[in-house]
Motif scaffolding. Sequence first.
Motif, PDB file in Angstrom:
ATOM      1  N   ASP A 168      20.531  92.950  38.051  1.00 36.58           N
ATOM      2  CA  ASP A 168      19.329  92.181  38.379  1.00 36.58           C
ATOM      3  C   ASP A 168      18.079  93.046  38.375  1.00 36.58           C
ATOM      4  OD1 ASP A 168      20.801  89.721  38.996  1.00 36.58           O
ATOM      5  OD2 ASP A 168      21.577  90.894  40.677  1.00 36.58           O
ATOM      6  N   GLY A 169      18.243  94.331  38.612  1.00 37.51           N
ATOM      7  CA  GLY A 169      17.115  95.252  38.660  1.00 37.51           C
ATOM      8  C   GLY A 169      17.519  96.613  38.139  1.00 37.51           C
ATOM      9  N   TYR A 170      16.498  97.398  37.777  1.00 34.43           N
ATOM     10  CA  TYR A 170      16.733  98.700  37.165  1.00 34.43           C
ATOM     11  C   TYR A 170      15.698  99.697  37.660  1.00 34.43           C
ATOM     12  CZ  TYR A 170      19.474  95.902  33.948  1.00 34.43           C
ATOM     13  OH  TYR A 170      20.391  95.029  33.420  1.00 34.43           O
ATOM     14  N   ALA A 171      16.143 100.923  37.913  1.00 38.31           N
ATOM     15  CA  ALA A 171      15.240 102.034  38.188  1.00 38.31           C
ATOM     16  C   ALA A 171      15.670 103.169  37.272  1.00 38.31           C
ATOM     17  CB  ALA A 171      15.312 102.449  39.650  1.00 38.31           C
ATOM     18  N   PHE A 172      14.760 103.612  36.431  1.00 36.58           N
ATOM     19  CA  PHE A 172      15.036 104.695  35.491  1.00 36.58           C
ATOM     20  C   PHE A 172      14.184 105.891  35.868  1.00 36.58           C
ATOM     21  CE2 PHE A 172      15.690 101.249  32.001  1.00 36.58           C
ATOM     22  CZ  PHE A 172      16.965 100.981  32.458  1.00 36.58           C
ATOM     23  N   GLY A 173      14.790 107.075  35.877  1.00 35.43           N
ATOM     24  CA  GLY A 173      14.031 108.256  36.259  1.00 35.43           C
ATOM     25  C   GLY A 173      14.419 109.498  35.501  1.00 35.43           C
ATOM     26  N   SER A 174      13.425 110.369  35.341  1.00 37.38           N
ATOM     27  CA  SER A 174      13.650 111.636  34.658  1.00 37.38           C
ATOM     28  C   SER A 174      12.751 112.699  35.264  1.00 37.38           C
ATOM     29  CB  SER A 174      13.325 111.515  33.166  1.00 37.38           C
ATOM     30  OG  SER A 174      13.427 112.780  32.523  1.00 37.38           O
ATOM     31  N   ALA A 175      13.258 113.904  35.254  1.00 37.26           N
ATOM     32  CA  ALA A 175      12.412 115.046  35.572  1.00 37.26           C
ATOM     33  C   ALA A 175      11.380 115.196  34.463  1.00 37.26           C
ATOM     34  CB  ALA A 175      13.278 116.304  35.657  1.00 37.26           C
ATOM     35  N   THR A 176      10.228 115.759  34.806  1.00 38.36           N
ATOM     36  CA  THR A 176       9.234 116.120  33.794  1.00 38.36           C
ATOM     37  C   THR A 176       9.465 117.571  33.436  1.00 38.36           C
ATOM     38  OG1 THR A 176       7.615 114.568  34.676  1.00 38.36           O
ATOM     39  CG2 THR A 176       6.775 116.349  33.295  1.00 38.36           C
ATOM     40  N   TYR A 177       9.634 117.827  32.145  1.00 39.31           N
ATOM     41  CA  TYR A 177       9.866 119.176  31.661  1.00 39.31           C
ATOM     42  C   TYR A 177       8.955 119.409  30.468  1.00 39.31           C
ATOM     43  CZ  TYR A 177      12.394 123.353  30.189  1.00 39.31           C
ATOM     44  OH  TYR A 177      12.724 124.638  29.845  1.00 39.31           O
ATOM     45  N   HIS A 178       8.095 120.395  30.562  1.00 33.47           N
ATOM     46  CA  HIS A 178       7.092 120.668  29.527  1.00 33.47           C
ATOM     47  C   HIS A 178       6.286 119.416  29.190  1.00 33.47           C
ATOM     48  CE1 HIS A 178       8.135 124.809  28.773  1.00 33.47           C
ATOM     49  NE2 HIS A 178       9.416 124.473  28.724  1.00 33.47           N
ATOM     50  N   GLY A 179       5.877 118.687  30.224  1.00 35.42           N
ATOM     51  CA  GLY A 179       5.004 117.530  30.059  1.00 35.42           C
ATOM     52  C   GLY A 179       5.670 116.271  29.527  1.00 35.42           C
ATOM     53  N   ASP A 180       6.989 116.225  29.495  1.00 36.68           N
ATOM     54  CA  ASP A 180       7.665 115.056  28.933  1.00 36.68           C
ATOM     55  C   ASP A 180       8.964 114.784  29.698  1.00 36.68           C
ATOM     56  OD1 ASP A 180       8.030 112.925  27.211  1.00 36.68           O
ATOM     57  OD2 ASP A 180       8.265 114.150  25.415  1.00 36.68           O
ATOM     58  N   MET A 181       9.520 113.598  29.475  1.00 35.27           N
ATOM     59  CA  MET A 181      10.816 113.275  30.067  1.00 35.27           C
ATOM     60  C   MET A 181      11.918 114.006  29.303  1.00 35.27           C
ATOM     61  SD  MET A 181      11.386 109.360  28.689  1.00 35.27           S
ATOM     62  CE  MET A 181       9.654 108.897  28.651  1.00 35.27           C
ATOM     63  N   LEU A 182      13.073 114.122  29.916  1.00 33.22           N
ATOM     64  CA  LEU A 182      14.201 114.778  29.268  1.00 33.22           C
ATOM     65  C   LEU A 182      14.717 113.934  28.103  1.00 33.22           C
ATOM     66  CD1 LEU A 182      16.109 116.054  32.435  1.00 33.22           C
ATOM     67  CD2 LEU A 182      14.466 117.284  31.009  1.00 33.22           C
ATOM     68  N   ALA A 214      11.182 113.609  39.399  1.00 36.37           N
ATOM     69  CA  ALA A 214      10.728 114.832  40.033  1.00 36.37           C
ATOM     70  C   ALA A 214       9.907 115.630  39.027  1.00 36.37           C
ATOM     71  CB  ALA A 214      11.936 115.657  40.492  1.00 36.37           C
ATOM     72  N   PHE A 215       9.021 116.458  39.554  1.00 35.49           N
ATOM     73  CA  PHE A 215       8.203 117.269  38.667  1.00 35.49           C
ATOM     74  C   PHE A 215       7.773 118.542  39.376  1.00 35.49           C
ATOM     75  CE2 PHE A 215       5.220 114.834  41.088  1.00 35.49           C
ATOM     76  CZ  PHE A 215       4.090 115.624  41.218  1.00 35.49           C
ATOM     77  N   GLY A 216       7.422 119.544  38.591  1.00 36.20           N
ATOM     78  CA  GLY A 216       6.923 120.791  39.147  1.00 36.20           C
ATOM     79  C   GLY A 216       5.414 120.873  39.080  1.00 36.20           C
ATOM     80  N   TRP A 217       4.843 120.593  37.891  1.00 34.89           N
ATOM     81  CA  TRP A 217       3.402 120.749  37.712  1.00 34.89           C
ATOM     82  C   TRP A 217       2.690 119.452  37.375  1.00 34.89           C
ATOM     83  CZ3 TRP A 217       1.668 125.081  39.543  1.00 34.89           C
ATOM     84  CH2 TRP A 217       2.493 126.187  39.543  1.00 34.89           C
ATOM     85  N   SER A 218       3.169 118.737  36.387  1.00 34.12           N
ATOM     86  CA  SER A 218       2.344 117.649  35.845  1.00 34.12           C
ATOM     87  C   SER A 218       2.873 116.243  36.116  1.00 34.12           C
ATOM     88  CB  SER A 218       2.158 117.845  34.344  1.00 34.12           C
ATOM     89  OG  SER A 218       3.420 117.955  33.706  1.00 34.12           O
TER      90      SER A 218
END
Length: 137
Positions: free
Chosen positions: A51-65, A90-94
């Motif tokens: 019924d619902g979705y949550a998609f996530g990625s770390a940011t690495y060099h300004g982009d998703m994995l 999650a992200f470190g810088w951007s």
Amino acid sequence: MGNVLVVYASRSGETEKIANLIAEGVRFSGNEASVKNVNDIKKESDLQGFDGYAFGSATYHGDMLQGMKTMLFLAEKAGLQNKVGGGFGAFGWSGEAPDRIFHTMANIFEMNMVSGPLRLKSSSLGGGIQMAQDYGK
């Protein structure tokens, strides 16, 4: 009661922690949640039936994995229109990945998105645990 799929791509494990906290919040609200690593999504049918979705990625060099990019191409064919969605990471810088995921879900998949992407440096900093759980609710 709804059923939510939370899919994550993580390098260091932080986005995985956030995914599990979001799923906890989903469960706190009386719904069911399944958490999957993006590498476990092999075909469109792996994304169907929720019924619902949550998609996530770390940011690495300004982009998703890359794994999340590949999964989003599969998701485009999975018939997610008008489903509830959210983007996180999650992200470190951007921190661009959660925004790109969120906007892909809203504009390409035509999903009913929650109020903005969840961007955290760490689930353990600055109330991150509570923010991730609230995002799931």
